[in-house]
Design an enzyme around this catalytic site. Structure first.
Site, PDB file in Angstrom:
ATOM      1  N   SER A 178      -2.851  -0.237  -4.805  1.00 50.01           N
ATOM      2  CA  SER A 178      -2.438  -0.737  -3.488  1.00 50.01           C
ATOM      3  C   SER A 178      -3.636  -1.369  -2.793  1.00 50.01           C
ATOM      4  O   SER A 178      -4.633  -0.704  -2.531  1.00 50.01           O
ATOM      5  CB  SER A 178      -1.890   0.412  -2.641  1.00 50.01           C
TER       6      SER A 178
ATOM      7  N   ARG B  52      -5.486   8.222   4.126  1.00 51.58           N
ATOM      8  CA  ARG B  52      -6.417   7.394   3.354  1.00 51.58           C
ATOM      9  C   ARG B  52      -7.799   7.337   4.017  1.00 51.58           C
ATOM     10  O   ARG B  52      -8.478   6.313   3.972  1.00 51.58           O
ATOM     11  CB  ARG B  52      -5.869   5.975   3.154  1.00 51.58           C
TER      12      ARG B  52
ATOM     13  N   GLU C 128      -7.462  -1.538   1.525  1.00 52.92           N
ATOM     14  CA  GLU C 128      -7.778  -0.172   1.108  1.00 52.92           C
ATOM     15  C   GLU C 128      -9.064  -0.114   0.275  1.00 52.92           C
ATOM     16  O   GLU C 128      -9.875   0.785   0.456  1.00 52.92           O
ATOM     17  CB  GLU C 128      -6.599   0.417   0.322  1.00 52.92           C
TER      18      GLU C 128
END
Length: 351
Positions: free
Chosen positions: A239, A160, A343
Site C-alpha cells: 500500500s 501506521r 506510507e
C-alpha cells in the site's frame, strides 16, 4: 561486518529502485549494529538503516552516507512469549508462530520486510496490527547512546505510526518482543469482514490459525501483495498511501464532494477512528478519482491487481514512481478534497 563502497541499494528494496550508497555495511549481530550506528554518529556521517527494504523509496541519486543493512537473526519462543531479532524475515516468523499453534499475528502473514520494521510502522492488515501483541521493543537510543527497552505503552502506537516513526533519527530497533495467545490452534477472533467472508464465517469467530494464515496469503496474492520476482505487480511497497483519517468538518466536506461527483446513492467507505474521526479508504478514493487498476503508460504504473499499490514494471526510475504518485495525489485532492499521504519512507526525495 561486510563493507562495500558505491554499493547498489535498489536490489535491497522491493521497488528495486534507487541509486547507490557511498558505503554499505551489513550487520549480523546487535553489537555490530550498535557499533556501526555509533561510528556514523561519531563521525557525523548520514545514516540510512535498511531492513527488508519493503517500505523504502530511495532517490535515483542514492545515499551519500552509510547505509546499514540489519541482517540479524533470532527467533525465541517460550510458551506464548516471542522475541524476534530485527533482521528476521517477518512473514517467516509469522509462519513459525502459526505452526506452533499460537494466535495474534496470523493475519499479518505475507507482509514483506523484517521484524524490526513492524513496530516503526505499527504494521497492520486484515484486522490485526502489531501494537496489540508487542510487549517491548529493544532499541539503541542514539540520543543517550544506550540500548533501551521500551514497553508497549511508551511506544505511542497509532494507525501506521509510532514513537519510532515520529523520531526517525533517534531509535534503531534491535529486538521486538510479543505476547501471543494459545487458543488451542485457533486464530484470534476475526475482525476483518473480507477475511470472515472468504472463510464463510462471521466476524468475531475463531478459525484454525493455519487456515486464517492461508486465507490471508491467498487474499494478498490476489492483490499482488505477496512478493514474487516474476510478478511486476509485487515490485512495490504494498500500500503506497495510508487510509485518510478525517475530522468532522473534513468528513462532511468529503461527503458533499462525493455526492456531487458520484451521486447521492453512492456511500463512501467509512470506519470509526480515534477521537471521533472517520477513516475512509485510499483505494476507493484513487479508483473513484479515475486512477483504475493498471493506470499509467510508463514504466511506473498502478498495480493491475490493486489500486493502492504503485509498481515498477521494470526499467522505472524513482522519479518515474514519484511522478505517478504526485499525479494520483493531485487527482484525488482535486476530486474529493482529500490529501493522500505516502506510507513508504522516502530517502533523498519527497512527494
Amino acid at each position: 561486518m561486510q563493507e562495500l563502497h558505491d554499493a547498489p541499494l535498489a536490489p535491497l528494496t522491493t521497488f528495486r529502485l534507487g541509486g547507490p550508497a557511498a558505503r554499505l555495511l551489513t550487520a549480523t549481530t546487535d553489537a555490530e549494529v550498535v557499533a556501526a550506528v555509533r561510528e556514523a554518529d561519531d563521525s557525523g556521517t548520514p545514516l540510512l538503516v535498511i531492513g527488508g527494504g519493503s517500505n523504502l523509496v530511495i532517490g535515483d541519486k542514492g545515499f551519500d552516507g552509510t547505509a546499514l543493512r540489519i541482517a540479524t537473526k533470532g527467533f525465541e519462543l517460550a510458551g506464548t512469549a516471542l522475541e524476534l531479532a530485527a533482521g528476521e524475515v517477518w512473514t517467516d516468523a509469522v509462519t513459525r508462530t502459526v505452526e506452533a499453534g499460537l494466535a495474534g499475528i496470523e493475519c499479518l502473514a505475507g507482509i514483506p520486510g523484517s521484524a524490526g520494521a513492524t513496530p516503526i510502522q505499527n504494521v497492520g492488515a486484515y484486522g490485526q496490527e502489531v501494537a496489540s501483541t508487542i510487549t517491548e521493543v529493544v532499541a539503541y537510543d542514539r540520543y543517550t547512546r544506550e540500548t533501551v527497552t521500551i514497553p508497549n505503552d511508551e511506544c505511542a502506537f497509532s494507525y501506521r505510526h509510532s514513537r519510532f516513526k515520529a523520531e526517525p533519527d533517534r531509535f534503531v530497533v534491535l529486538r521486538v518482543r510479543f505476547e501471543l495467545e494459545d487458543a488451542g490452534g485457533l486464530s484470534a477472533p476475526l475482525k476483518y469482514p473480507e477475511t470472515a467472508r472468504a472463510m464463510g464465517v462471521e466476524q468475531g469467530d475463531r478459525v484454525p490459525a493455519t487456515a486464517a494464515r492461508e486465507t490471508v496469503l491467498r487474499l494478498r496474492a490476489g492483490k499482488g501483495m505477496v512478493l514474487d520476482p516474476e510478478d511486476h505487480d509485487t515490485w512495490s511497497a504494498g500500500s503506497f498511501f495510508t487510509n485518510p483519517i478525517l475530522d468532522g468538518a473534513q468528513y462532511a466536506a468529503f461527503l458533499a464532494r462525493a455526492k456531487d461527483r458520484l451521486g447521492p446513492e453512492v456511500t463512501p467507505p467509512a470506519f470509526p477512528a480515534d477521537g471521533g474521526h472517520t477513516k475512509t479508504s485510499a483505494a476507493w478514493l484513487i479508483d473513484r478519482a479515475g486512477f483504475t487498476k493498471g493506470y499509467g503508460t510508463g514504466p511506473a504504473r498502478i498495480s493491475t491487481k490493486h489500486t493502492l499499490a504503485l509498481t515498477n514494471r521494470g526499467g522505472a526510475t524513482t522519479e518515474d514512481l514519484l511522478a505517478l504518485a504526485r499525479e494520483v495525489v493531485a487527482g484525488v485532492h482535486e476530486v474529493f478534497g482529500v490529501t493522500l499521504v505516502n506510507e513508504p519512507v522516502t530517502v533523498g526525495v519527497s512527494l
